[in-house]
Write an enzyme that holds these catalytic residues in place. Structure first.
Site, PDB file in Angstrom:
ATOM      1  N   ASP A   8       0.850  -1.188   0.000  1.00  0.00           N
ATOM      2  CA  ASP A   8       0.000   0.000   0.000  1.00  0.00           C
ATOM      3  C   ASP A   8       0.893   1.247   0.000  1.00  0.00           C
ATOM      4  O   ASP A   8       2.063   1.183   0.386  1.00  0.00           O
ATOM      5  CB  ASP A   8      -0.880  -0.037   1.249  1.00  0.00           C
ATOM      6  CG  ASP A   8      -1.678   1.236   1.433  1.00  0.00           C
ATOM      7  OD1 ASP A   8      -2.438   1.593   0.526  1.00  0.00           O
ATOM      8  OD2 ASP A   8      -1.519   1.881   2.499  1.00  0.00           O
ATOM      9  N   ASP A  10      -0.203   5.167   0.919  1.00  0.00           N
ATOM     10  CA  ASP A  10      -0.386   6.123   2.009  1.00  0.00           C
ATOM     11  C   ASP A  10      -0.381   5.438   3.369  1.00  0.00           C
ATOM     12  O   ASP A  10      -1.100   4.467   3.596  1.00  0.00           O
ATOM     13  CB  ASP A  10      -1.709   6.873   1.825  1.00  0.00           C
ATOM     14  CG  ASP A  10      -1.708   7.724   0.571  1.00  0.00           C
ATOM     15  OD1 ASP A  10      -0.889   8.644   0.487  1.00  0.00           O
ATOM     16  OD2 ASP A  10      -2.524   7.450  -0.328  1.00  0.00           O
ATOM     17  N   THR A  42      -3.013  -0.194  -4.627  1.00  0.00           N
ATOM     18  CA  THR A  42      -3.573   1.080  -4.201  1.00  0.00           C
ATOM     19  C   THR A  42      -4.995   1.270  -4.690  1.00  0.00           C
ATOM     20  O   THR A  42      -5.432   0.615  -5.650  1.00  0.00           O
ATOM     21  CB  THR A  42      -2.679   2.237  -4.721  1.00  0.00           C
ATOM     22  OG1 THR A  42      -3.237   3.490  -4.336  1.00  0.00           O
ATOM     23  CG2 THR A  42      -2.549   2.199  -6.234  1.00  0.00           C
ATOM     24  N   GLY A  43      -5.695   2.174  -4.064  1.00  0.00           N
ATOM     25  CA  GLY A  43      -7.011   2.568  -4.548  1.00  0.00           C
ATOM     26  C   GLY A  43      -6.920   3.593  -5.664  1.00  0.00           C
ATOM     27  O   GLY A  43      -7.905   3.883  -6.330  1.00  0.00           O
ATOM     28  N   LYS A 196      -8.299  -5.606  -2.838  1.00  0.00           N
ATOM     29  CA  LYS A 196      -6.876  -5.726  -3.152  1.00  0.00           C
ATOM     30  C   LYS A 196      -6.453  -7.197  -3.207  1.00  0.00           C
ATOM     31  O   LYS A 196      -5.625  -7.582  -4.045  1.00  0.00           O
ATOM     32  CB  LYS A 196      -6.041  -4.962  -2.129  1.00  0.00           C
ATOM     33  CG  LYS A 196      -6.163  -3.448  -2.240  1.00  0.00           C
ATOM     34  CD  LYS A 196      -5.221  -2.727  -1.282  1.00  0.00           C
ATOM     35  CE  LYS A 196      -5.297  -1.222  -1.458  1.00  0.00           C
ATOM     36  NZ  LYS A 196      -4.332  -0.488  -0.616  1.00  0.00           N
ATOM     37  N   ASP A 219      -2.003  -0.572   6.068  1.00  0.00           N
ATOM     38  CA  ASP A 219      -2.329   0.125   7.322  1.00  0.00           C
ATOM     39  C   ASP A 219      -3.798   0.463   7.494  1.00  0.00           C
ATOM     40  O   ASP A 219      -4.237   0.752   8.593  1.00  0.00           O
ATOM     41  CB  ASP A 219      -1.523   1.425   7.419  1.00  0.00           C
ATOM     42  CG  ASP A 219      -2.047   2.492   6.469  1.00  0.00           C
ATOM     43  OD1 ASP A 219      -2.145   2.211   5.253  1.00  0.00           O
ATOM     44  OD2 ASP A 219      -2.382   3.603   6.924  1.00  0.00           O
ATOM     45  N   ASN A 222      -9.029  -0.794   3.850  1.00  0.00           N
ATOM     46  CA  ASN A 222      -9.071  -1.394   2.518  1.00  0.00           C
ATOM     47  C   ASN A 222      -7.907  -2.353   2.272  1.00  0.00           C
ATOM     48  O   ASN A 222      -7.881  -3.061   1.263  1.00  0.00           O
ATOM     49  CB  ASN A 222      -9.111  -0.312   1.427  1.00  0.00           C
ATOM     50  CG  ASN A 222      -7.860   0.542   1.373  1.00  0.00           C
ATOM     51  OD1 ASN A 222      -7.216   0.803   2.397  1.00  0.00           O
ATOM     52  ND2 ASN A 222      -7.509   0.993   0.188  1.00  0.00           N
TER      53      ASN A 222
END
Length: 272
Positions: A8, A10, A42-43, A196, A219, A222
């Site tokens: 991930d 952020d 990632t989103g 994910k 973290d 998601n």
């Protein structure tokens, strides 16, 4: 033996200044040199992570990213989509109604364009401010059509307003979509089953990599499916509690090069 590391951005790979630290960069380069696939998960759309891919030398043949929370698996070098799952127009109209009822803004990501829909005059979207690389454009609901690709929908607004509204979302909507907070001020909607972990599983299958050969590091909420899916699920020290509870390992925080620390321990040193 870990052959793929899904990471991930952020709160995980990036520090609080949205930077990749020299130690994280160096350790990822070492892992890649040993043949480990380094996969940003990632989103965000690919457009919004390209500077990081370039900085990490992850735009070569054989480099992949998982974007839209598992909705797309893409080749970094060309952007070619090798796996895809998206929403239908009817889904977007349904989520427009949800956002209107909540009096919150709805943005729909269509490939690399963000369509900002007028669902709340009182609460304008803050999605564009969360990532300046996003191409956000005002868009009328009436102009949505079947020919467009709808990757995901998001509600981006200040946490103190957003959080009290989330329990108002009906059980019918919750059963139909994956609804997950990816940041404290960002609520994301995806087709049911698209996470994910879903994207990682497709890429691993394409590459002939077993589930137990995957490490996933994250973290936020998601990240939960991929933490549970991976052979080694890793939570950052700054992760939300549910991620720490699900993880096999808790590394140090994103401010302390937690990604580098866990890769050194479990991948480069051959730990188990």
């Amino acid at each position: 033996m870990i052959k793929l590391i899904a990471i991930d951005l952020d709160g995980t790979l990036l520090n609080d200044k949205k930077e990749v630290t020299p130690r994280n960069k160096e350790v990822l380069a070492r892992a890649k040199a040993q043949g480990v696939k380094i996969v940003i998960c990632t989103g965000r759309p690919l457009r919004a992570i390209r500077p990081y891919l370039e900085e990490l030398s992850l735009k070569e043949p054989g480099d992949y990213s998982i974007t839209f929370n598992g909705g797309l698996v893409q080749k970094n070098e060309t952007g070619e989509i090798i796996e895809k799952a998206a929403m239908q127009l009817a889904d977007i109209h349904e989520l427009v109604s949800v956002a209107e009822d909540l009096n919150l803004p709805l943005d729909v990501v269509s490939e690399e364009i963000v369509l900002s829909l007028p669902t709340s005059a009182a609460h304008p979207s803050i999605y564009g401010s969360l990532n300046p690389l996003l191409d956000c454009r005002p868009f009328a609901v009436a102009d949505l059509d079947e020919s467009m690709l709808y990757n995901k929908a998001v509600i981006a607004y200040h946490q103190e307003v957003l959080d009290p509204k989330i329990p108002e979302i009906s059980s019918e909507i919750r059963e139909k979509y994956e609804i997950i907070k990816s940041r404290n001020n960002l609520l994301e909607f995806m087709p049911k089953g698209i996470t994910k972990a879903y994207g990682i599983s497709l890429l691993a299958q394409d590459l002939g990599i077993k589930q137990e050969e995957v490490m996933a590091i994250g973290d936020e909420e998601n990240d939960l499916p991929m933490i549970r899916y991976a052979g080694i699920g890793v939570a950052m020290a700054n992760a939300v509690p549910i991620i720490k509870e699900a993880a096999d390992v808790v590394t140090v925080s994103n401010q302390e090069d937690g990604v580098a620390a866990v890769i050194e321990e479990y991948v480069l040193k051959g730990g188990a």
